[in-house]
Design an enzyme around this catalytic site. Structure first.
Site, PDB file in Angstrom:
ATOM      1  N   SER A 267      23.772  36.878  40.322  1.00  0.00           N
ATOM      2  CA  SER A 267      24.101  35.922  41.274  1.00  0.00           C
ATOM      3  C   SER A 267      22.953  36.340  42.565  1.00  0.00           C
ATOM      4  O   SER A 267      22.485  37.113  42.256  1.00  0.00           O
ATOM      5  CB  SER A 267      25.289  35.862  41.744  1.00  0.00           C
ATOM      6  OG  SER A 267      25.660  37.338  42.011  1.00  0.00           O
ATOM      7  N   SER A 268      23.113  35.523  43.753  1.00  0.00           N
ATOM      8  CA  SER A 268      22.344  35.589  44.911  1.00  0.00           C
ATOM      9  C   SER A 268      20.732  35.627  44.380  1.00  0.00           C
ATOM     10  O   SER A 268      20.274  36.184  45.149  1.00  0.00           O
ATOM     11  CB  SER A 268      22.571  37.041  45.355  1.00  0.00           C
ATOM     12  OG  SER A 268      24.157  37.135  45.400  1.00  0.00           O
TER      13      SER A 268
ATOM     14  N   TYR B  67      34.011  38.034  54.047  1.00  0.00           N
ATOM     15  CA  TYR B  67      33.736  39.184  53.294  1.00  0.00           C
ATOM     16  C   TYR B  67      33.740  38.491  51.964  1.00  0.00           C
ATOM     17  O   TYR B  67      33.044  39.311  50.979  1.00  0.00           O
ATOM     18  CB  TYR B  67      34.827  40.135  53.328  1.00  0.00           C
ATOM     19  CG  TYR B  67      34.626  40.940  54.426  1.00  0.00           C
ATOM     20  CD1 TYR B  67      33.345  41.928  54.698  1.00  0.00           C
ATOM     21  CD2 TYR B  67      35.650  41.217  55.394  1.00  0.00           C
ATOM     22  CE1 TYR B  67      33.566  42.937  55.734  1.00  0.00           C
ATOM     23  CE2 TYR B  67      35.640  41.832  56.536  1.00  0.00           C
ATOM     24  CZ  TYR B  67      34.433  42.636  56.672  1.00  0.00           C
ATOM     25  OH  TYR B  67      34.260  43.314  58.082  1.00  0.00           O
TER      26      TYR B  67
ATOM     27  N   ASP C  81      25.726  27.368  51.838  1.00  0.00           N
ATOM     28  CA  ASP C  81      24.582  26.763  51.234  1.00  0.00           C
ATOM     29  C   ASP C  81      24.253  25.340  52.058  1.00  0.00           C
ATOM     30  O   ASP C  81      23.030  24.822  52.041  1.00  0.00           O
ATOM     31  CB  ASP C  81      24.558  26.400  49.763  1.00  0.00           C
ATOM     32  CG  ASP C  81      23.837  27.727  49.158  1.00  0.00           C
ATOM     33  OD1 ASP C  81      22.843  28.318  49.625  1.00  0.00           O
ATOM     34  OD2 ASP C  81      24.367  28.179  48.053  1.00  0.00           O
TER      35      ASP C  81
ATOM     36  N   ILE D 262      33.149  31.801  32.980  1.00  0.00           N
ATOM     37  CA  ILE D 262      34.080  31.007  32.689  1.00  0.00           C
ATOM     38  C   ILE D 262      33.952  29.827  33.430  1.00  0.00           C
ATOM     39  O   ILE D 262      34.650  28.429  32.951  1.00  0.00           O
ATOM     40  CB  ILE D 262      35.481  31.587  32.264  1.00  0.00           C
ATOM     41  CG1 ILE D 262      35.229  32.707  31.141  1.00  0.00           C
ATOM     42  CG2 ILE D 262      36.741  30.727  32.015  1.00  0.00           C
ATOM     43  CD1 ILE D 262      36.635  33.630  31.096  1.00  0.00           C
ATOM     44  N   GLU D 263      34.344  30.060  34.581  1.00  0.00           N
ATOM     45  CA  GLU D 263      34.701  28.928  35.508  1.00  0.00           C
ATOM     46  C   GLU D 263      33.552  27.955  35.590  1.00  0.00           C
ATOM     47  O   GLU D 263      33.933  26.744  36.071  1.00  0.00           O
ATOM     48  CB  GLU D 263      34.585  29.607  37.147  1.00  0.00           C
ATOM     49  CG  GLU D 263      35.723  30.353  37.239  1.00  0.00           C
ATOM     50  CD  GLU D 263      35.504  31.867  37.522  1.00  0.00           C
ATOM     51  OE1 GLU D 263      34.673  32.128  36.857  1.00  0.00           O
ATOM     52  OE2 GLU D 263      36.240  32.644  38.003  1.00  0.00           O
TER      53      GLU D 263
ATOM     54  N   GLY E 235      35.066  33.681  65.856  1.00  0.00           N
ATOM     55  CA  GLY E 235      36.013  34.392  64.939  1.00  0.00           C
ATOM     56  C   GLY E 235      37.366  34.108  65.267  1.00  0.00           C
ATOM     57  O   GLY E 235      37.829  33.449  66.017  1.00  0.00           O
TER      58      GLY E 235
ATOM     59  N   CYS F 191      32.649  29.395  70.829  1.00  0.00           N
ATOM     60  CA  CYS F 191      33.867  29.193  70.019  1.00  0.00           C
ATOM     61  C   CYS F 191      34.975  30.477  70.644  1.00  0.00           C
ATOM     62  O   CYS F 191      35.259  30.394  71.745  1.00  0.00           O
ATOM     63  CB  CYS F 191      33.776  28.936  68.670  1.00  0.00           C
ATOM     64  SG  CYS F 191      35.326  28.237  68.048  1.00  0.00           S
ATOM     65  N   LEU F 192      35.180  31.329  69.545  1.00  0.00           N
ATOM     66  CA  LEU F 192      35.928  32.424  70.230  1.00  0.00           C
ATOM     67  C   LEU F 192      35.182  33.204  71.100  1.00  0.00           C
ATOM     68  O   LEU F 192      35.908  33.795  72.070  1.00  0.00           O
ATOM     69  CB  LEU F 192      36.294  33.586  69.021  1.00  0.00           C
ATOM     70  CG  LEU F 192      37.140  34.730  69.340  1.00  0.00           C
ATOM     71  CD1 LEU F 192      38.485  34.216  70.060  1.00  0.00           C
ATOM     72  CD2 LEU F 192      37.409  35.523  68.256  1.00  0.00           C
TER      73      LEU F 192
ATOM     74  N   HIS G  84      30.383  24.499  67.889  1.00  0.00           N
ATOM     75  CA  HIS G  84      29.656  25.743  67.299  1.00  0.00           C
ATOM     76  C   HIS G  84      28.165  24.880  67.218  1.00  0.00           C
ATOM     77  O   HIS G  84      27.898  24.206  66.294  1.00  0.00           O
ATOM     78  CB  HIS G  84      30.122  25.701  65.784  1.00  0.00           C
ATOM     79  CG  HIS G  84      31.314  26.728  65.505  1.00  0.00           C
ATOM     80  ND1 HIS G  84      31.213  27.966  65.472  1.00  0.00           N
ATOM     81  CD2 HIS G  84      32.579  26.337  65.737  1.00  0.00           C
ATOM     82  CE1 HIS G  84      32.358  28.429  65.435  1.00  0.00           C
ATOM     83  NE2 HIS G  84      33.359  27.608  65.537  1.00  0.00           N
TER      84      HIS G  84
ATOM     85  N   GLU H 224      25.509  26.179  66.449  1.00  0.00           N
ATOM     86  CA  GLU H 224      24.567  26.852  65.343  1.00  0.00           C
ATOM     87  C   GLU H 224      24.835  25.672  64.008  1.00  0.00           C
ATOM     88  O   GLU H 224      23.890  25.867  63.231  1.00  0.00           O
ATOM     89  CB  GLU H 224      24.923  28.208  64.929  1.00  0.00           C
ATOM     90  CG  GLU H 224      26.369  28.438  64.251  1.00  0.00           C
ATOM     91  CD  GLU H 224      27.460  28.529  65.116  1.00  0.00           C
ATOM     92  OE1 GLU H 224      27.559  27.986  66.242  1.00  0.00           O
ATOM     93  OE2 GLU H 224      28.774  28.893  64.860  1.00  0.00           O
TER      94      GLU H 224
HETATM   95  N1  GLN Z   1      40.202  31.544  66.704  1.00  0.00           N
HETATM   96  C1  GLN Z   1      39.825  30.811  67.586  1.00  0.00           C
HETATM   97  C2  GLN Z   1      40.539  29.706  67.384  1.00  0.00           C
HETATM   98  O1  GLN Z   1      41.033  29.072  66.501  1.00  0.00           O
HETATM   99  C3  GLN Z   1      38.377  30.498  67.464  1.00  0.00           C
HETATM  100  C4  GLN Z   1      37.855  29.842  66.187  1.00  0.00           C
HETATM  101  C5  GLN Z   1      36.380  30.219  66.021  1.00  0.00           C
HETATM  102  O2  GLN Z   1      35.681  31.020  66.786  1.00  0.00           O
HETATM  103  N2  GLN Z   1      35.818  29.282  65.235  1.00  0.00           N
HETATM  104  O3  GLN Z   1      40.735  28.435  68.367  1.00  0.00           O
END
Ligand code: GLN
Length: 535
Positions: A15-16, A56, A73, A151-152, A356, A383-384, A509, A511
Site C-alpha cells: 500500500s501507499s 491516525y 486522495d 478480501i475487502e 482539530g 477552525c479550531l 477551512h 486549505e
Molecule cells: N472541534 C471544533 C468544532 O467542532 C473545530 C473543528 C475543526 O477544527 N475542524 O467546532
C-alpha cells in the site's frame, strides 16, 4: 467525445505506492489535451465515510463543496486538476451496502436473494457510471483503494472485470506495483510485480498499463522482462521513480507517454504533443526558489504528516507563488507552554494554528497564540485554531477567566465558543457537522478582504461549534474584530486583530480550496506577511 471512457487504477505489492498521485497525474495529462476528466475513489472499508475516522487511521479528512467528508486522495485530485469533486467521487463499501440494504428494505429486489454478485457489484458499477452519464465527463478515472488480493477489495475488482466486458474499448486498466531494490546484490526485483499481475489475472483482469514504483531507474531490460511476463507491451510499462515533489509526477508520466499509450489502447486518435505550460511554470518557480520562509504548524498530530495534508500543500503552493521555499516546522501543541513558547517559536516567520477536535494539546495552542499576539507574529488560525484565538483573547485580554468552548468545558462561565442551535440534540456523529461550502461576507477593509480581492467568498466548513455572538461587542470594543459573517445566519466566520501585522482566524477551512494553479489567496497573503515579517 461521444462515449465516456473509464480508466481503473488498481494497486499491488504494497500500500501507499501513490495510486492517488498516479490517478491524478493521468487525469492532468488528459485534461491538458482538452478532455473533461474526473477522478473517483472507492474505499473498501465499512465506514460510510472517513468523517468519524481518527487521523491516525487514515490521515486528514477532506471536505468537498457539497459537504461530503472524504478520503484525502480527493484533495490530491482537486489540487492536480483544479476541478471540484463531490460525494459521488468517493464511495465506501459502507455506502454501497447501505444503499443495497435500503433497496432491499423497500422491496426493490422483488423477493430475490440479495448477493454480493450481482447486487453489490451492480451498485458499484452504477456508482462508476453515474459520473460519466450524469455529468458527461469524457474520462472517469476510478481509483480502487487497498491492494489487489485484499478480501475487502474483491467486489470492486469483480466489478471492474464485468465493466471491462461491458465497456470494451471504452475501458482501460492501470495497475501500480512496486519494484524493490536489493542493495546487497544491487538488483531491482520484478517478481513481486509478476505475482501481483498474476493475482489480478486470476481475478479476470489483464492490466493494459503497468506503472512500477521504484527508487532506481528501470532499465529497458527490466521493462522488457516485466512486459514479457505480464502480457503487456514494453511501452506500456511505465516507471514511477521517486521525485522530490509529487507535482513532478505528471511531467515524469508525460515524458514516458502514459497518456499516449492510454489513448492508443482506447482507440482514440492522438493529436499533437501537449504542453503542461502553467503546471511547469509552477514547478520551475518551486524548484528555483532559494529564500526560505519558516512556518510553524502548531497541532497535535505532528508525527503524522498526512494529518494536515491540505494545509501542508496550501502552504507549499503559497510559498511558491511568493517565490520562497517553504520550511514547515511541526510544533507539537502538547509540548508547548508559556515557559517554552519563546524558545520554540521565536525562529518562526509565521504561525499556523491547526484545526482539530477535543482537549488534547489545546493549552499549547493558547500558549502559541499568546506568544504570537504579544510578539506580533503573523498568524493564521484555522477552525479550531480560530476558536483558540477567540478563547485565548477572552482569557488574557478580556479577563474572562476560564473562558472556553463548550466542546472542551460544558460548564465554562464564558462560552465564547458554543454549539449552534441546530447542533443541539444531534446524537449521530457521522456527517452531522456544519459541512461543505458556505458563503461569507467580508468587511471591506479587512485583511482577508484585501487578500481575496473581494468581499464575497465561499469556503468549506467542518465543525460543530461557533463563535458566540453574545460576546461580540466585548471583543470588538477591545480590538478583536469579527470581519467575516455568513450572510444568512450572521455566524462569525472570520476574526482578526487589525492592529497587529497579520493575525487572522477563520472558522472555515481555506486549505480545502487551494490548488496548484489556483492557490488560496488567504494562504498566499499569510505567507507573504510571514516573509515581510522576516525582513
Ligand atoms: N472541534 C471544533 C468544532 O467542532 C473545530 C473543528 C475543526 O477544527 N475542524 O467546532
Amino acid at each position: 467525445m461521444s462515449d465516456t471512457k473509464y480508466i481503473f487504477v488498481t494497486g499491488g505489492v504494497a500500500s501507499s505506492l501513490g495510486k492517488g498521485i498516479i490517478s491524478a497525474s493521468m487525469a492532468k495529462l488528459l485534461q491538458a489535451r482538452g478532455y473533461k476528466v474526473t477522478i473517483q475513489k472507492f474505499d473498501p472499508y465499512i465506514n460510510i465515510d472517513p468523517g468519524t475516522l481518527n487521523p491516525y487511521e487514515h490521515g486528514e479528512c477532506y471536505v468537498t463543496v457539497d459537504g461530503h467528508e472524504a478520503d484525502l486522495d480527493l484533495g490530491h485530485y482537486e489540487r492536480f486538476i483544479n476541478e471540484q469533486t463531490t460525494r459521488a467521487n468517493n464511495i465506501t463499501t459502507g455506502r454501497i451496502y447501505q444503499s443495497v440494504i435500503d433497496k432491499e428494505r423497500r422491496g426493490d429486489f422483488l423477493g430475490k436473494t440479495v448477493q454480493v454478485v450481482p447486487h453489490i457489484t451492480d451498485e458499484i458499477k452504477r456508482n462508476v457510471k453515474l459520473l460519466g452519464t450524469k455529468h458527461k465527463y469524457d474520462f472517469v478515472i476510478t481509483e480502487i483503494g487497498g491492494t489487489v488480493g485484499d478480501i475487502e477489495s474483491l467486489p470492486y475488482i469483480e466489478s471492474v472485470r464485468q465493466l471491462r466486458w461491458e465497456l470494451g474499448k471504452n475501458c482501460l486498466c492501470i495497475h501500480l506495483t512496486y519494484v524493490p531494490y536489493l542493495a546487497a546484490t544491487k538488483e531491482l526485483k520484478t517478481k513481486p510485480t509478476q505475482h501481483s499481475v498474476k493475482q489480478l489475472q486470476e481475478l479476470g483482469i489483464q492490466p493494459d498499463i503497468l506503472v512500477l514504483r521504484t527508487e532506481h531507474e528501470l532499465s529497458a531490460e527490466v521493462r522488457r522482462k516485466v512486459a514479457l511476463f505480464c502480457n503487456v507491451e514494453p511501452n506500456a510499462v511505465i516507471q514511477s521513480i521517486d521525485v522530490p515533489s509529487i507535482y513532478e509526477v505528471p511531467v515524469k508520466m508525460q515524458e514516458q507517454g502514459l497518456d499516449i499509450v492510454a489513448l492508443n489502447k482506447m482507440g482514440i486518435p492522438v493529436t499533437e504533443e501537449v504542453s503542461l505550460g502553467p503546471w511547469k511554470n509552477f514547478l520551475s518557480r518551486m524548484q528555483s526558489a532559494t529564500e526560505i520562509v519558516k512556518i510553524g504548524l502548531v497541532g497535535k498530530y505532528v508525527e503524522l504528516p498526512d494529518a494536515y495534508k491540505s494545509i501542508n500543500e496550501s502552504l507549499l503552493q503559497a510559498a511558491t507563488y511568493n517565490d520562497h521555499k517553504l520550511k514547515l516546522v511541526f510544533i507539537h501543541s502538547e509540548k508547548l507552554n508559556d515557559a517554552n513558547a519563546k524558545e520554540l517559536l521565536s525562529e518562526m516567520d509565521g504561525l499556523l494554528i491547526a484545526p482539530g477536535f477535543g482537549q488534547r494539546g489545546l493549552e499549547g495552542k493558547f500558549s502559541a497564540l499568546k506568544y504570537a499576539r504579544e510578539n506580533d507574529v503573523p498568524t493564521l488560525g484555522v477552525c479550531l485554531g480560530m476558536q483558540c484565538m477567540v478563547i485565548e483573547y477572552a482569557r488574557n485580554v478580556l479577563g474572562l477567566e476560564n473562558a472556553n468552548s463548550t466542546e472542551m468545558d460544558i460548564k465554562t462561565p464564558y462560552n465564547v465558543i458554543d454549539l449552534m442551535e441546530e447542533q443541539k440534540g444531534i446524537i449521530n456523529l457521522g456527517g452531522t457537522m456544519r459541512l461543505g461550502a458556505y458563503e461569507c461576507e467580508l468587511e471591506k477593509d479587512s485583511t482577508p478582504a484585501k487578500a481575496y480581492g473581494t468581499t464575497h467568498i465561499q469556503e468549506r466548513h467542518r465543525h460543530r461549534f461557533e463563535f458566540n455572538n453574545k460576546f461580540k461587542p466585548d471583543f470588538e470594543k477591545s480590538g478583536m474584530q469579527c470581519v467575516g459573517h455568513n450572510p444568512d445566519t450572521g455566524l462569525v466566520e472570520v476574526v482578526e486583530i487589525p492592529t497587529l501585522k497579520w493575525y487572522v482566524g477563520v472558522q472555515y477551512h481555506p486549505e480545502y480550496n487551494s490548488t496548484v494553479l489556483k492557490p488560496n489567496p488567504l494562504f498566499v497573503a499569510f505567507v507573504k506577511a510571514a516573509i515581510d515579517n522576516k525582513k
